[in-house]
Scaffold this motif. Sequence first.
Motif: not given
Length: 344
Positions: A95, A99, A128, A132-133, A135-137
């Motif tokens: 992450q 970022a 990731f 979804n750019r 984003a962490r799911e």
Amino acid sequence: MPSVTKSSLRPRLLNGQTGDPALLVSLRWQGRALLIDLGRIDRTPGSVLLPIESVFVSHAHMDHFMGFDQLLRLFLARDGTLRLFGPLGIADCVQGKLAGYTWNLTDEYGFTLDVTEIDATEMHGWRFAARNRFAREPLGTSPFTGVCFEDSVLTVEAAPLDHKIVSLGYAVTERTHLNVRPDALAAAGLRPGPWLNVLKAAVRSGASPDLPIEVGTGDRRPLAALRDELLIVTPGQKIAYVVDTLFSPSNAARIVRLARGADVFFCESPFLDADLDQASKRYHLTARQAGALARAAGAGRLQVFHFSPRYEGRYGELVTEALAEFAGREMRYGELDGRSASLP
Ligand SMILES: [Zn+2]
Ligand SMILES: [Zn+2]
């Protein structure tokens, strides 16, 4: 004695014995590969890296993880999922790296990174997605009892080792190794083709012996008959990988268990035994300890690597020390001075 001659697993240290750890394991005939550790990989052609489906990271010290950006750059515009495994906290590291870039033009991209954190008794999944750019799911939690990944061809085991943080050792094992007997193929009046892969996959998955396999247009034969007539079924090859770990009794026991019967055991040996104090202080193995572990595990072959640059010009001494101990030409560990832990 384990054999490597028939194997479809082809391991290769991308940066040799002295560069950053990155072990590419290619699955011959399948166009697939996995990567163990992700040190710098910028000198490896993209065509060599693109078959990678899964990456297994020991820990996130820089020399084991700095290749992440290059791998991401290579896979970003491709559809599909890349799996990455590592110790607890690896998702935070991923992450953090993601970022560091701007993702405003990836909405249409089909690339997804699935990260699995391996904890003592559980694995935690995170997704990731480029669309979804990144984003962490959360993907949920599953039990961990030693095996972190398996499919119809491979099993990958992970073992947590003490490097003052967790450093994961890995072992890749083929489920079974299936060879076609060309003479039997010809004798049965059959031609090689994609149906052989269908047959192998069915055998590996434990499909019913009566399952019909289409060996030619309109020609279906039962799986068991084809298997017995055409295939030589042998146990799969095993490759073990251990880096960055202290030689303690509990670590040694875990390493020996992980690497037991490995055809090839890739083991770090950054230090000579003469510098045992330095090795222990830095939570690393010596070459002699690597040799003793490989011998205790009954490995077929020992491949040492991850040499400390302090021995530049003398790297051969690390190899010699490790292999001498592996071959049992030196004293056993129990006979060494009290600074060394005894082997299980
Ligand atoms: Zn480390
Ligand atoms: Zn290291």
